[in-house]
Design an enzyme around this catalytic site. Structure first.
Site, mmCIF file in Angstrom:
data_model
loop_
_atom_site.group_PDB
_atom_site.id
_atom_site.type_symbol
_atom_site.label_atom_id
_atom_site.label_comp_id
_atom_site.label_asym_id
_atom_site.label_seq_id
_atom_site.Cartn_x
_atom_site.Cartn_y
_atom_site.Cartn_z
ATOM 1 N N HIS A 266 0.830 -1.206 0.000
ATOM 2 C CA HIS A 266 0.000 0.000 0.000
ATOM 3 C C HIS A 266 0.866 1.258 0.000
ATOM 4 O O HIS A 266 0.691 2.159 -0.843
ATOM 5 C CB HIS A 266 -0.897 -0.028 1.244
ATOM 6 C CG HIS A 266 -1.816 1.127 1.384
ATOM 7 N ND1 HIS A 266 -3.150 1.066 1.065
ATOM 8 C CD2 HIS A 266 -1.605 2.405 1.812
ATOM 9 C CE1 HIS A 266 -3.720 2.243 1.282
ATOM 10 N NE2 HIS A 266 -2.804 3.076 1.749
ATOM 11 N N GLU A 267 1.825 1.315 0.918
ATOM 12 C CA GLU A 267 2.671 2.511 1.007
ATOM 13 C C GLU A 267 3.587 2.633 -0.208
ATOM 14 O O GLU A 267 3.920 3.750 -0.629
ATOM 15 C CB GLU A 267 3.476 2.493 2.300
ATOM 16 C CG GLU A 267 2.634 2.436 3.578
ATOM 17 C CD GLU A 267 1.574 3.523 3.667
ATOM 18 O OE1 GLU A 267 1.747 4.595 3.035
ATOM 19 O OE2 GLU A 267 0.561 3.299 4.361
ATOM 20 N N HIS A 270 1.784 4.642 -2.814
ATOM 21 C CA HIS A 270 1.923 6.076 -2.555
ATOM 22 C C HIS A 270 3.296 6.575 -3.020
ATOM 23 O O HIS A 270 3.425 7.604 -3.680
ATOM 24 C CB HIS A 270 1.784 6.361 -1.054
ATOM 25 C CG HIS A 270 0.396 6.328 -0.526
ATOM 26 N ND1 HIS A 270 -0.611 7.115 -1.024
ATOM 27 C CD2 HIS A 270 -0.156 5.609 0.496
ATOM 28 C CE1 HIS A 270 -1.729 6.886 -0.348
ATOM 29 N NE2 HIS A 270 -1.480 5.982 0.577
ATOM 30 N N GLU A 296 -4.722 7.637 -2.811
ATOM 31 C CA GLU A 296 -5.241 6.360 -2.331
ATOM 32 C C GLU A 296 -5.586 5.421 -3.479
ATOM 33 O O GLU A 296 -5.503 4.206 -3.337
ATOM 34 C CB GLU A 296 -6.459 6.588 -1.437
ATOM 35 C CG GLU A 296 -6.133 7.205 -0.093
ATOM 36 C CD GLU A 296 -5.134 6.399 0.713
ATOM 37 O OE1 GLU A 296 -5.174 5.144 0.669
ATOM 38 O OE2 GLU A 296 -4.298 7.014 1.395
#
Length: 507
Positions: A266-267, A270, A296
């Site tokens: 997830h990170e 980003h 997101e």
């Protein structure tokens, strides 16, 4: 050189220095959450407050306003989508917004965010909402003052939402979230208690050394460049870009199964967004994502559309078995795919499956508005939180650590942020429709652990633009419509669950 052209150059220099100050503040905030000893909290609050005051003074100075006035005629003669024209447009928007905020209010907001964070950490650790409540009370009071300065044309919450998703309103979000609740709550009730998928192997803590090893293998395939990225541990995972060549990711290991891996994916999403912004934008305020909803969409695309997909596990299940031969060695790709997509109503948002995730977000969206209006007293917040968890997910929250204290956002003074998670979730599914239509070989490439074509597509269509376009402009540019549509997400989740649970159970 004309005076106007000179003013544009001077404006770019001034904005570049403001960008540098912002990155210094970001580095201090990253350090506070990852490296700083706890005793440094008071000094760090002073430092960030000073930086916030200096940035506000320079960002709202009459001199900056004069530079904008002088540069705008030049920008008006440029291609409206050029870097310089867009820079002047964004700078004007942010100047007009920031100049409405008194200097003391901006400093107070920055200081309180820094002071609140360590209190939240300790309150979460000790399951003590009462110790954090006064800080949340003060945050709400400062936010109300901020809203008065913004004087939103519609409703108060929009002023906070606009900080994170420019142009979006609560009135636009409510029917989207109502549609999600209409479909997802019955789905959760239908399959949430099913024993068709036994996820017990992933409902335990795995050795940290093994988790770090599999994360390194996965992120290396994704495109993690150790010369530009680093991965650390923290209480609540996040990503910070100090520059497009300096990307800080974090994860945590006090979780079950593969949740730290999904957090890292997830990170990374980003971080890749920030890393692939066009280099010529790096010294400008355009070197950031179009919005948090767009951000997101990128993180959730890598976490869910990739990381929870069957092609991904066809590639990485053997590596997982090699890393955890005793714990997970008997599992094949289909087994892991079913386990990581099991509908499992649980307490923690960042560990939620795709089906339940948005219900966690909707709960927070509703509570924030009620807190802000005064309809909900903060002393009643834990009870209200727990009741909605029961109503939406059918579970009973045992304590505030697993409930109202689990997220860092209120501990950092962020209200209006949470809706962007679900907006990004929906946007990711809309993106996926276009990506897979243009990259028909992508599932096979993912199955081979090849992500170059996907990274390049994202760079060309989304990442390189940074903040040149508003969220709705980028939505129109990339997806052909300004609005966020929940239907692609709902159709994809339903199809996935039918494959795992069967049509008779999903309904």
């Amino acid at each position: 050189m004309s005076a106007a052209v000179g003013a544009l150059d001077e404006l770019k220099r001034e904005l570049g220095e403001l960008k540098d100050l912002g990155r210094i503040a970001a580095l201090l905030a990253w350090d506070q959450q990852v490296m700083m000893p706890p005793a440094g909290a008071a000094a760090r609050a002073d430092q960030l407050s000073t930086l916030g005051r200096l940035m506000h003074e320079r960002g709202t100075s009459p001199e900056l306003g004069k530079l904008l006035d002088a540069a705008e005629p030049v920008a008006a003669g440029l291609d409206p989508d050029s870097d310089d024209a867009r820079l002047v447009k964004v700078a004007r928007y942010e100047f007009e917004r920031e100049v409405k905020i008194p200097r003391d209010l901006r400093a107070a907001l920055t200081r309180l965010a820094s002071e609140s964070y360590p209190v939240w950490v300790e309150a979460r650790r000790s399951n003590d909402f009462a110790s954090f409540q006064p800080y949340l009370e003060e945050t709400l009071e400062l936010k109300r003052r901020y809203i008065e300065c913004m004087a939103p044309e519609t409703e108060p919450y929009d002023a906070l939402l606009d900080e994170f998703e420019q142009g979006m309103t609560a009135a636009e979000i409510r029917p989207i979230f109502a549609r999600l609740k209409e479909v997802l709550i019955p789905l959760v009730r239908a399959v949430g208690g099913s024993d068709a998928v036994d996820a017990a192997p992933l409902r335990r803590q795995l050795p940290i050394v093994g988790l770090q090893r599999i994360e390194q293998q996965v992120l290396a395939r994704f495109g993690f460049d150790p010369d530009a990225f680093r991965l650390d541990t923290t209480v609540h995972p996040f990503e910070t870009a100090i520059a497009i060549s300096d990307i800080r990711l974090s994860t945590r290991y006090e979780v079950e199964g593969l949740e730290s891996l999904f957090s890292s994916m997830h990170e990374f999403g980003h971080g890749l967004y920030e890393h692939q912004i066009a280099p010529e934008l790096d010294s400008t305020m355009l070197a950031r994502g179009a919005s948090l909803g767009w951000h997101e969409s990128q993180s959730l695309l890598w976490e869910n559309l990739i990381g929870r997909g069957l092609p991904f596990w066809q590639r990485f299940a053997p590596e997982l078995a090699e890393v955890f031969p005793d714990e997970l060695g008997s599992l094949g790709a289909a087994d892991i795919y079913a386990m990581v997509n099991k509908v499992h109503p649980d307490f923690i948002r960042v560990e939620a499956d795709e089906t339940t995730y948005s219900l966690h977000v909707i709960l927070r969206f509703e509570l924030e508005q009620e807190m802000l209006s005064g309809e909900l007293a903060l002393s009643d917040l834990p009870t209200a939180w727990n009741q909605r968890m029961h109503d939406y997910l059918g579970i009973e929250v045992p304590n505030d650590r697993l409930g109202v204290l689990q997220d860092v956002h209120w501990g950092q003074g962020s209200l209006g942020y949470f809706p962007t998670y679900s907006l990004g979730h929906l946007r990711a599914s809309q993106l996926w429709q276009r990506i897979t239509s243009e990259l028909p070989e992508l599932p096979q490439e993912i199955g081979r652990g090849e992500f170059e074509a996907l990274r390049e597509w994202l760079r060309e269509n989304v990442h390189r633009h940074g903040m040149k376009f508003t969220p709705k402009e980028l939505q129109q540019k990339v997806l052909g419509a300004e609005s966020i549509d929940p239907e692609p997400f709902l159709a994809r989740v339903r199809e996935k669950l039918i494959g795992i649970y069967g049509a008779s159970l999903v309904g």
